[in-house]
Design an enzyme around this catalytic site. Structure first.
Site, PDB file in Angstrom:
ATOM      1  N   HIS A 100       2.251   8.521  -1.698  1.00 13.82           N
ATOM      2  CA  HIS A 100       2.604   8.820  -2.891  1.00 13.82           C
ATOM      3  C   HIS A 100       1.846  10.224  -3.425  1.00 13.82           C
ATOM      4  CE1 HIS A 100       2.438   4.541  -2.700  1.00 13.82           C
ATOM      5  NE2 HIS A 100       3.698   4.427  -3.414  1.00 13.82           N
ATOM      6  N   ASP A 103      -1.588   9.685  -4.425  1.00 13.65           N
ATOM      7  CA  ASP A 103      -2.562   9.487  -3.435  1.00 13.65           C
ATOM      8  C   ASP A 103      -3.093  10.702  -3.072  1.00 13.65           C
ATOM      9  OD1 ASP A 103      -1.501   7.033  -3.790  1.00 13.65           O
ATOM     10  OD2 ASP A 103      -0.255   7.247  -1.953  1.00 13.65           O
ATOM     11  N   GLU A 232      13.187   0.999  -1.215  1.00 16.26           N
ATOM     12  CA  GLU A 232      12.342  -0.385  -0.693  1.00 16.26           C
ATOM     13  C   GLU A 232      12.701  -1.488  -1.358  1.00 16.26           C
ATOM     14  OE1 GLU A 232       8.284   0.734   0.489  1.00 16.26           O
ATOM     15  OE2 GLU A 232       7.587  -1.064   0.029  1.00 16.26           O
ATOM     16  N   GLU A 268       9.996  -3.944   3.763  1.00 13.81           N
ATOM     17  CA  GLU A 268       8.638  -4.441   3.834  1.00 13.81           C
ATOM     18  C   GLU A 268       8.591  -5.990   3.945  1.00 13.81           C
ATOM     19  OE1 GLU A 268       5.800  -2.699   1.261  1.00 13.81           O
ATOM     20  OE2 GLU A 268       4.762  -4.726   1.016  1.00 13.81           O
ATOM     21  N   HIS A 271       7.451  -8.106   1.191  1.00  7.65           N
ATOM     22  CA  HIS A 271       8.573  -8.036   0.035  1.00  7.65           C
ATOM     23  C   HIS A 271       9.750  -9.242   0.438  1.00  7.65           C
ATOM     24  CE1 HIS A 271       7.400  -3.881  -1.426  1.00  7.65           C
ATOM     25  NE2 HIS A 271       6.254  -4.544  -1.276  1.00  7.65           N
ATOM     26  N   ASP A 309       0.009  -7.622   1.010  1.00  9.42           N
ATOM     27  CA  ASP A 309      -0.034  -6.503   2.067  1.00  9.42           C
ATOM     28  C   ASP A 309      -1.315  -6.617   3.037  1.00  9.42           C
ATOM     29  OD1 ASP A 309       1.705  -5.309   0.682  1.00  9.42           O
ATOM     30  OD2 ASP A 309       0.551  -3.966  -0.514  1.00  9.42           O
ATOM     31  N   ASP A 339       1.839  -0.415   5.451  1.00  7.48           N
ATOM     32  CA  ASP A 339       1.683  -0.376   4.041  1.00  7.48           C
ATOM     33  C   ASP A 339       0.684  -1.918   3.940  1.00  7.48           C
ATOM     34  OD1 ASP A 339       1.606  -0.666   1.369  1.00  7.48           O
ATOM     35  OD2 ASP A 339       3.723  -0.624   1.095  1.00  7.48           O
TER      36      ASP A 339
HETATM   37  C1  XLS Z   1       4.302  -1.892  -3.311  1.00  3.09           C
HETATM   38  C2  XLS Z   1       4.942  -1.164  -2.586  1.00  3.09           C
HETATM   39  C3  XLS Z   1       4.673   0.384  -2.135  1.00  3.09           C
HETATM   40  C4  XLS Z   1       5.677   1.194  -1.642  1.00  3.09           C
HETATM   41  C5  XLS Z   1       5.539   2.639  -1.987  1.00  3.09           C
HETATM   42  O1  XLS Z   1       4.601  -3.093  -3.404  1.00  3.09           O
HETATM   43  O2  XLS Z   1       5.033  -1.694  -1.013  1.00  3.09           O
HETATM   44  O3  XLS Z   1       3.378   0.453  -1.733  1.00  3.09           O
HETATM   45  O4  XLS Z   1       5.847   0.977  -0.220  1.00  3.09           O
HETATM   46  O5  XLS Z   1       5.564   2.872  -3.198  1.00  3.09           O
HETATM   47 NI    NI Z   2       5.666  -0.920   0.781  1.00  3.35          NI
HETATM   48 NI    NI Z   3       4.428  -3.964  -1.034  1.00  6.67          NI
END
Ligand code: XLS
Ligand code: NI
Ligand code: NI
Length: 441
Positions: A100, A103, A232, A268, A271, A309, A339
């Site tokens: 990001h 970051d 995402e 992800e 997610h 995560d 991630d």
């Molecule tokens: C948060 C997301 C984030 C994205 C990038 O839950 O996974 O880290 O991957 O903004």
């Molecule tokens: Ni992510």
């Molecule tokens: Ni995430």
């Protein structure tokens, strides 16, 4: 330049018999599997936020890991992060990274100053990439969710000024992605969702989110960007209801607003499970609809209902993931971005290496097992046979559009009760085939 991990050697492949904690057991970067090296197939990426910035802070306590990289000022720290990140990537043979904007370089007093300092850092990263051309940007993104201005969303904020601010921030993040030769730009809808419909104009918010994405595409394409855009999906957290709930929801959104040609999915694992799907389900929905793009490789915990995560260590899920990736034709611009963060208790800087090795080996195992599963052919053949009634006779006539309800009624009346094309699903047998393949690598 200071070496941050003088005690960590370059991590080598030593094979499954090795007990060296600082060696790969399954990831052998240059080994060819299925006609391509493992490195080309897996396209591992380092996530700047977790790895360079995440210090273990949670809502019950402060950080446990020192991620200051020996520097007190934000400018010097941002630079040291770049040096440390390149050292980590080099020692782990990771070719890609994701970030990001914030970051890389934090916010300063004004957007102008923030942009200037960000540009300096991007130039610094560009220099490092010139010195080591094996290092590449997988994707960039903008952190349009942590500053208080984004409390009600960015593209979906009720405030037009916030929308404009987000656009300015995304423009800069796209510029940096282009400058570093990235072929991916991610939209993760951090606060693009709602807490209650009592204060929310959902229709306008979704229209606006699409407007923001359209502008992003138009701008990037006008600057010669030919990479992919990704959404995402995530169903909840931080908002109660995130608009990009899951892959199917996002595909509907993209098609409604004519964004489907430019966008793919960044899926992800954690997610997917938050949305009550399996990781494989989300990948399959993307693949079947032509939206397979990139992956955020991590895992959740079945007992916890949020985005933990964790570094992915579940080889079973990784196998089914890589099965989908191979069937989708492999990655083009995408890759496997970790991630993921080491647990708060895994607090030493060396744990960065232990956790990446674990994650990389897990996906290497997954890649090996997925190829074996496909070569073995039993599962694919089972699926083909299960649908055999669609290849001939009435099934083929239905697919070819030759029959309608009248003909089908006539057919059913003549044929009587269905017997021959109903077969056992044999789930337990297929699961045992998968076990057999995974454990006889
Ligand atoms: C948060 C997301 C984030 C994205 C990038 O839950 O996974 O880290 O991957 O903004
Ligand atoms: Ni992510
Ligand atoms: Ni995430």
């Amino acid at each position: 330049m200071a070496e941050f991990f003088a005690n960590i050697p370059k991590i080598k492949y030593e094979g499954p018999q090795s007990t060296n904690p600082l060696a790969f057991k399954y990831y052998n970067p240059d080994e060819v599997i299925g006609g391509k090296t493992m490195k080309e197939q897996l396209r591992f990426a380092l996530s700047w936020w977790h790895t360079m910035g995440g210090d273990g802070t949670d809502m019950f306590g402060c950080g446990t890991t020192d991620k200051t990289w020996g520097e007190a000022s934000p400018e010097a720290r941002a630079k040291a992060k770049v040096d440390a990140a390149f050292e980590i990537m080099d020692k782990l043979s990771i070719d890609y990274f994701c970030y990001h904007d914030r970051d890389i370089s934090p916010e300063y007093g004004s957007l102008k100053e923030t942009n200037e300092k960000f540009d300096e850092l991007i130039d610094y990263i560009a220099e490092k990439m010139k010195a080591d051309p094996s290092k590449k940007l997988l994707w960039g993104t903008a952190k349009c969710f942590d500053h208080p201005r984004y409390m009600h969303g960015a593209g979906t904020s009720p405030s037009a000024d916030v929308f404009a601010y987000a656009a300015a921030q995304i423009k800069k993040a796209i510029d940096s992605t282009i400058k570093l030769g990235g072929k991916g730009y991610v939209f993760w809808g951090g606060r693009e969702g709602y807490e209650t419909l009592l204060n929310t104009n959902m229709g306008l918010e979704l229209d606006n989110m699409a407007r923001l994405m359209k502008m992003a595409v138009e701008y990037a394409r006008s600057k010669g960007y030919d990479g992919d855009f990704y959404i995402e999906p995530k169903p909840k957290e931080p908002t109660k209801h995130q608009y990009d709930f899951d892959t199917a929801t996002v595909i509907g959104f993209l098609r409604k607003y004519g964004l489907d040609k430019d966008f793919k999915m960044n899926i992800e694992a954690n997610h997917a499970t938050l949305a009550q799907h399996t990781f494989q389900h989300e990948l399959r929905v993307a693949r079947d609809n032509g939206f397979f793009g990139s992956i955020d490789a991590n895992q959740g915990d079945p007992l916890l209902g949020w985005d933990t995560d964790q570094f992915p260590t579940n080889a079973y899920d990784a196998t089914l993931c890589m099965y989908e990736v191979i069937k989708a034709g492999g990655f083009t611009n995408g890759g496997l971005n970790f991630d993921a963060k080491a647990r708060r208790g895994s607090y030493t800087l060396d744990d960065i290496f232990y956790s990446y090795i674990a994650g990389m080996d897990t996906f290497a195992l997954g890649l090996r097992a997925a190829y074996k599963l496909i070569e073995d052919g039993r599962v694919d053949k089972f699926v083909d046979d299960r649908y055999a009634s669609w290849n001939t006779g009435i099934g083929k006539d239905i697919i070819d559009g030759k029959v309608g309800f009248e003909e089908l009624e006539k057919y059913a009346l003549e044929k009587g009760e269905v017997t021959d094309s109903l077969t056992s699903g044999r789930q337990e047998y297929l699961e045992s085939v998968l076990n057999q393949i995974m454990f006889t690598l």
